[in-house]
Design a protein around this motif. Structure first.
Motif, PDB file in Angstrom:
ATOM      1  N   THR A  28     -28.815  45.434  -3.139  1.00 38.27           N
ATOM      2  CA  THR A  28     -29.052  46.085  -1.853  1.00 38.27           C
ATOM      3  C   THR A  28     -27.732  46.722  -1.414  1.00 38.27           C
ATOM      4  O   THR A  28     -26.662  46.393  -1.947  1.00 38.27           O
ATOM      5  CB  THR A  28     -29.505  45.072  -0.777  1.00 38.27           C
ATOM      6  N   LYS A  40     -26.151  46.185   1.240  1.00 36.00           N
ATOM      7  CA  LYS A  40     -25.303  45.105   1.771  1.00 36.00           C
ATOM      8  C   LYS A  40     -24.647  44.302   0.637  1.00 36.00           C
ATOM      9  O   LYS A  40     -23.449  44.007   0.686  1.00 36.00           O
ATOM     10  CB  LYS A  40     -26.129  44.187   2.670  1.00 36.00           C
ATOM     11  N   GLU A  41     -25.430  43.960  -0.399  1.00 41.98           N
ATOM     12  CA  GLU A  41     -24.882  43.196  -1.531  1.00 41.98           C
ATOM     13  C   GLU A  41     -23.777  43.970  -2.243  1.00 41.98           C
ATOM     14  O   GLU A  41     -22.742  43.403  -2.607  1.00 41.98           O
ATOM     15  CB  GLU A  41     -25.995  42.858  -2.536  1.00 41.98           C
ATOM     16  N   GLU A  61     -29.601  48.621   5.155  1.00 47.46           N
ATOM     17  CA  GLU A  61     -28.793  47.575   4.505  1.00 47.46           C
ATOM     18  C   GLU A  61     -29.535  46.834   3.402  1.00 47.46           C
ATOM     19  O   GLU A  61     -28.938  46.415   2.424  1.00 47.46           O
ATOM     20  CB  GLU A  61     -28.292  46.564   5.542  1.00 47.46           C
ATOM     21  N   ASP A  62     -30.857  46.648   3.566  1.00 49.47           N
ATOM     22  CA  ASP A  62     -31.618  45.877   2.589  1.00 49.47           C
ATOM     23  C   ASP A  62     -32.313  46.743   1.526  1.00 49.47           C
ATOM     24  O   ASP A  62     -33.107  46.253   0.735  1.00 49.47           O
ATOM     25  CB  ASP A  62     -32.645  44.992   3.303  1.00 49.47           C
ATOM     26  N   THR A  63     -31.974  48.029   1.469  1.00 47.26           N
ATOM     27  CA  THR A  63     -32.552  48.930   0.467  1.00 47.26           C
ATOM     28  C   THR A  63     -31.919  48.656  -0.893  1.00 47.26           C
ATOM     29  O   THR A  63     -30.699  48.572  -1.005  1.00 47.26           O
ATOM     30  CB  THR A  63     -32.309  50.416   0.859  1.00 47.26           C
ATOM     31  N   GLU A  64     -32.777  48.495  -1.923  1.00 42.59           N
ATOM     32  CA  GLU A  64     -32.302  48.301  -3.296  1.00 42.59           C
ATOM     33  C   GLU A  64     -31.775  49.631  -3.818  1.00 42.59           C
ATOM     34  O   GLU A  64     -32.462  50.653  -3.729  1.00 42.59           O
ATOM     35  CB  GLU A  64     -33.461  47.850  -4.202  1.00 42.59           C
TER      36      GLU A  64
END
Length: 169
Positions: A50, A52-53, A87-90
């Motif tokens: 993601t 964020k990651e 933020e959580d989009t792959e």
């Protein structure tokens, strides 16, 4: 507001203090260079996660990661959905090596296409070939102007004004 919109509003602001913008870009370019060093060290491994990651993995804030994703998107094998990215989009950072190199040249980012990590990906001859290919692709070549009394370019042997140029103008 999507991340990309926020990034562009911040990074390309017409009303922001010029000094702050300059500092933002200087910091961004240093961080961008570090991410590229890591990606180019192992260019055949697809990095996914993601937003964020990946920001955490490369020790960036979300906005800087968004700017990075915006910058690399045209060099990816499959572009990410950056317009609506959150933020959580792959996302994937799987890039086309030749395309990435050429895009760095096009952006005149010598601090990126000059990274020593490229040396283990392409030899000097290949890098030079890609560089020249990119520069040639943006060179505008004007055709020679044909004047009325010049021989016609069609090869008829007549003057241009009596041949193909008769209906031109």
């Amino acid at each position: 507001m999507a991340l990309l919109e926020k990034w562009r509003a911040m990074a390309y602001s017409e009303t922001a203090d010029k000094g702050k913008l300059k500092k933002l870009w200087q910091a961004y370019f240093l961080q961008e260079k570090e991410v590229y060093k890591q990606l180019l060290a192992d260019p055949d491994t697809e990095v996914k996660g993601t937003v964020k990651e990946l920001a955490e993995k490369y020790n960036l804030d979300i906005m800087t990661m968004t700017g990075f994703l915006d910058g690399i998107n045209d060099s990816l094998v499959e572009p990410n959905p950056i317009e609506e990215m959150e933020e959580d989009t792959e996302v994937s950072l799987k890039f086309d090596k030749e395309l990435l190199y050429k895009n760095m040249v096009a952006a005149e980012a010598d601090w990126l296409y000059g990274l020593e990590e490229w040396e283990s990906i392409f030899d000097e001859e290949k890098r030079s070939e890609l560089y020249k290919e990119q520069k040639r692709s943006t060179t505008i070549v004007k055709e020679a102007k044909v004047f009325p009394n010049d021989p016609c370019p069609c090869g008829s042997g007549k003057k241009y004004k009596k041949c193909c140029g008769r209906n031109a103008s």
